[in-house]
Design a protein around this motif. Structure first.
Motif, PDB file in Angstrom:
ATOM      1  N   UNK A   1       0.786  -1.146  -0.096  1.00 14.43           N
ATOM      2  CA  UNK A   1       0.143   0.001   0.149  1.00 14.43           C
ATOM      3  C   UNK A   1       0.949   1.302   0.158  1.00 14.43           C
ATOM      4  N   UNK A   2       2.039   1.062   0.281  1.00 10.41           N
ATOM      5  CA  UNK A   2       3.124   2.449   0.325  1.00 10.41           C
ATOM      6  C   UNK A   2       4.268   1.897  -0.413  1.00 10.41           C
ATOM      7  N   UNK A   3       4.196   2.119  -1.752  1.00  9.06           N
ATOM      8  CA  UNK A   3       5.274   1.830  -2.404  1.00  9.06           C
ATOM      9  C   UNK A   3       6.388   2.422  -2.525  1.00  9.06           C
ATOM     10  N   UNK A   4       6.565   3.572  -1.663  1.00  5.13           N
ATOM     11  CA  UNK A   4       7.762   4.341  -1.527  1.00  5.13           C
ATOM     12  C   UNK A   4       8.621   3.697  -0.278  1.00  5.13           C
ATOM     13  N   UNK A   5       8.011   2.722   0.299  1.00  3.18           N
ATOM     14  CA  UNK A   5       8.550   1.882   1.377  1.00  3.18           C
ATOM     15  C   UNK A   5       8.848   0.676   0.959  1.00  3.18           C
ATOM     16  N   UNK A   6       9.667  -0.043   1.903  1.00  7.14           N
ATOM     17  CA  UNK A   6      10.035  -1.497   1.541  1.00  7.14           C
ATOM     18  C   UNK A   6       9.059  -2.152   1.968  1.00  7.14           C
ATOM     19  N   UNK A   7       8.835  -3.661   1.587  1.00  6.25           N
ATOM     20  CA  UNK A   7       7.814  -4.553   1.963  1.00  6.25           C
ATOM     21  C   UNK A   7       8.532  -5.365   3.457  1.00  6.25           C
ATOM     22  N   UNK A   8       7.777  -5.610   4.419  1.00  5.94           N
ATOM     23  CA  UNK A   8       8.118  -6.378   5.347  1.00  5.94           C
ATOM     24  C   UNK A   8       7.388  -7.777   5.337  1.00  5.94           C
ATOM     25  N   UNK A   9       8.387  -8.883   5.628  1.00  2.00           N
ATOM     26  CA  UNK A   9       7.551 -10.121   5.637  1.00  2.00           C
ATOM     27  C   UNK A   9       8.300 -10.981   6.599  1.00  2.00           C
ATOM     28  N   UNK A  10       7.757 -12.340   6.468  1.00  2.00           N
ATOM     29  CA  UNK A  10       8.327 -13.420   7.396  1.00  2.00           C
ATOM     30  C   UNK A  10       8.952 -14.128   6.110  1.00  2.00           C
ATOM     31  N   UNK A  11      10.326 -14.289   6.187  1.00  2.00           N
ATOM     32  CA  UNK A  11      11.263 -14.845   5.169  1.00  2.00           C
ATOM     33  C   UNK A  11      10.938 -16.552   4.736  1.00  2.00           C
ATOM     34  N   UNK A  12      10.633 -16.589   3.394  1.00  2.00           N
ATOM     35  CA  UNK A  12      10.608 -17.952   2.971  1.00  2.00           C
ATOM     36  C   UNK A  12      11.542 -18.154   1.819  1.00  2.00           C
TER      37      UNK A  12
END
Length: 720
Positions: free
Chosen positions: A394-405
């Motif tokens: 939703x905020x393309x100017x920022x980085x995605x945060x995820x649980x790494x797979x």
């Protein structure tokens, strides 16, 4: 020395003052229990009264707590137990609720405003006849009567404002040789503190009073007939009473407020975990006995310190980001990380040392400190908190945060985070449960873990977006996270660890928060946590108040035409605005003539005229102009403090006209006839609108239609 008998006490009683006081109490207190139903904003204030009685914490962003505490005192005197659902206007009070006591204190304050205006006119150096005129205008003002007869705060605010000005002028006019006059100055300061403590609107009148006192003090400093010591004593006393005392009282109201509300309440989640943990029940039951210092292997829930949009916790679940978003942009397709506004087992994370494999706390525990680099492992799925150079959904100017797979693609894990304790103590840099606010900085990209606040689509169950934002662009409380629930992990196996998340480790730790910390946090929340403003049927604009183009239907009987409206006395309302315009025009003419060397008034009369303008006209402007600059929902009752200043002005201006502008007996006789006619019209207007003021007697549809003097008034009626 022999005692001589009989002992004689001589007292002077102002019978006119007694009469207007009795009439004020009669108009405000008679039939106070009617109607026996919730009237307009009683539905709002009643909720806070119930919470006070139950001692449950709440946050009201509209103002300080003194007004609510006064209403709660009235409820307490009547034995109210707080068990009433304030869910709709018009809901009938049960027989167990003493309606009279709920409304008593606002009615008493509204009644006392009438004699206060009488006394204040005398302190402005006008005659008893003018004082009677001001008292009558206030006595027969339908809008003030309505606002005084219910569990509302405007009458309480106006009472303290009038008391502050009366006390100050009593001090100013008193003999300088009397030390007892300083008691009036102290009372003025106390009243200012009380006015601001009831509603922030009281600040407008308080600033005006401080301005008037500053002018008087400046004049005193230039008076060469008094000693330097006397000037110093006066300046110190005025500074202490009018500046220090109100500030101390403002803090004191919150001290009492926070001590009364010691139990967990409906607004806990708006406050910090440290604040919540200080309340009995709620979070304090969950966090009691938790470890204080966060260590490697600790199991924690991380709550965002941002107050908007809502309180939430760092969260992950067994669902991945979609391969492509609706916009066509691609994602990492890794496990979703969100912020979830409810307690959930998926809110748990484990603090891991990157150089070790253990997910348990060692013996002794190794605390995490400011500047340490850690990994965060999701407790239920064992995924590492990760970020990378992929745009957030939703905020393309920022980085995605995820649980790494690990999908065996060219996207290695980037799961190292540096802990920065923003409020660390000078003597300790340890990450602490509840007390510490931390920033989690992504080591690879220097981006900061942040709650963006944007709601994710259905594929993320409408939870809130968490991103990693570059430090240069990141700011605010949404960057800070607090450990709320905390356990020392002891199980390495996944299944055992999942079971362990439901079994807290008990280590007794004292985590009390000081009053000043709670006070400052509460002030900040009151400024920043704003309820959504919505258009109200009876909201209005300030310029509509002046000509009374609006009204508010406070209550309507469920089966007949009995109703109560906030409608002013049209005649006295017109007199008020006419007096305002006349004074300003007259002041302009006087100033121009004095500039040309033509003095129409003696120095004493001029000072009295200027003082009248500073208090009354200045009071109107100070209580009207700010509303022109506000972007909030406004109502007619916001105008009532300003209106009171004009009712104080009108008779005094008439006396000035009679004394200084009219010279012949014919002119003065004509003025007397005109004034008598206006007074009769005020009484007639009060009587005409009294059925809408008191809710009885019930009027027919035709009678109600006749009372709709303006097309913009919303008078309700049922045809039979």
């Amino acid at each position: 020395m022999m005692l001589q008998l009989p002992l004689v006490v001589t007292a002077q009683v102002d019978l006119v003052l007694v009469l207007v006081s009795v009439l004020a109490f009669w108009t405000r207190l008679s039939g106070l229990s009617y109607p026996g139903a919730v009237v307009f904003d009683e539905v709002y204030y009643g909720q806070f009264v119930s919470l006070y009685v139950k001692r449950a914490f709440f946050l009201d962003d509209s103002g300080p707590p003194l007004g609510h505490m006064i209403l709660a005192l009235g409820a307490h005197l009547g034995g109210f137990d707080g068990n009433f659902a304030w869910n709709r206007i018009g809901a009938e009070y049960p027989s167990s609720v003493c309606v009279w006591s709920l409304r008593l204190l606002p009615a008493v304050c509204g009644s006392l405003c009438v004699p206060l205006v009488y006394l204040l006119t005398l302190e402005l150096k006008f005659s008893h006849l003018s004082a009677v005129g001001a008292a009558v205008l206030l006595l027969l003002e339908n809008a003030l009567i309505v606002q005084s007869r219910f569990m509302l705060l405007e009458s309480v605010l106006i009472f303290f404002v009038l008391l502050a000005f009366f006390s100050y002028l009593r001090f100013h006019n008193g003999p300088h040789s009397s030390w007892s006059r300083y008691a009036w100055l102290l009372l003025s300061g106390v009243s200012c503190g009380a006015a601001v403590g009831v509603k922030y609107m009281g600040l407008f009148s308080y600033l005006l009073l401080v301005g008037v006192a500053s002018l008087h003090t400046w004049s005193l400093i230039g008076n060469r007939t008094v000693s330097h010591l006397y000037v110093c004593v006066e300046c110190v006393c005025r500074g202490v009473c009018l500046l220090v005392v109100p500030v101390l009282l403002y803090v004191f109201w919150f001290y009492v407020h926070l001590n009364l509300l010691s139990l967990s309440g409906p607004h806990d989640q708006l406050m910090s975990p440290a604040f919540q943990a200080s309340l009995q029940g709620g979070l304090s039951r969950i966090t009691r006995g938790q470890p204080l210092e966060v260590a490697y292997g600790s199991q924690v829930t991380l709550r965002s310190s941002a107050s908007q949009p809502i309180a939430c916790w760092l969260h992950s679940h067994k669902a991945n980001y979609p391969i492509r978003y609706e916009s066509g942009r691609g994602s990492s397709h890794q496990q979703q990380v969100t912020c979830y506004p409810f307690k959930d087992v998926n809110n748990w994370w484990i603090i891991k040392d990157p150089s070790r494999q253990e997910l348990v706390v060692g013996c002794p525990p190794r605390p995490v400190r400011h500047g340490d680099v850690v990994q965060l492992v999701h407790g239920m799925t064992s995924r590492f908190l990760n970020s990378h150079d992929v745009a957030a959904p939703m905020s393309p100017h920022a980085q995605e945060v995820s649980g790494y797979i690990d999908f065996n693609v060219s996207m290695p894990s980037q799961n190292l985070w540096r802990v920065e304790v923003s409020n660390r103590e000078a003597e300790s840099d340890v990450w602490k449960t509840i007390l510490s606010e931390v920033r989690l900085v992504h080591v690879n990209t220097s981006a900061v873990l942040k709650l963006s606040g944007a709601a994710l689509p259905d594929w993320a169950f409408r939870q809130l977006e968490v991103v990693a934002e570059r430090a240069a662009a990141a700011s605010g409380g949404s960057l800070l996270w607090t450990v709320e629930e905390h356990r020392y992990g002891t199980s390495e196996e996944q299944k055992e660890r999942e079971a362990e998340l439901h079994s807290p480790t008990h280590i007794d730790v004292d985590r009390k928060i000081s009053f000043w910390a709670k006070f400052l946090e509460l002030q900040w929340k009151m400024l920043t946590v704003k309820q959504e403003e919505s258009e109200h049927k009876y909201s209005s604009a300030p310029f509509e108040w002046i000509t009374m183009e609006t009204n508010i239907a406070y209550w309507l009987h469920a089966s007949n035409n009995a109703q109560i409206h906030l409608i002013g006395n049209p005649v006295s309302w017109g007199v008020a605005i006419f007096s305002l315009l006349t004074y300003q025009l007259l002041a302009g003419v006087y100033l121009l003539r004095r500039r040309r060397g033509l003095k129409d008034l003696s120095d004493t009369a001029w000072r009295r005229f200027v003082c009248l303008g500073c208090v009354c006209v200045g009071g109107w402007w100070m209580n009207f102009l700010p509303f022109l600059l506000m972007e909030k929902t406004l109502f007619l009752y916001h105008y009532l403090p300003a209106l009171c200043y004009l009712h104080l002005l009108s008779p005094a201006l008439l006396e000035h006209t009679h004394t200084h502008l009219l010279s012949s007996g014919t002119q003065r006789g004509a003025l007397a006839v005109g004034v008598a006619s206006v007074l009769l019209a005020v009484v007639w207007s009060y009587q005409t609108f009294s059925p809408l003021t008191y809710g009885r007697p019930e009027l027919s549809a035709n009678q109600l239609r006749a009372l709709r003097w303006r097309d913009s008034w919303d008078v309700l009626y049922r045809r039979r």
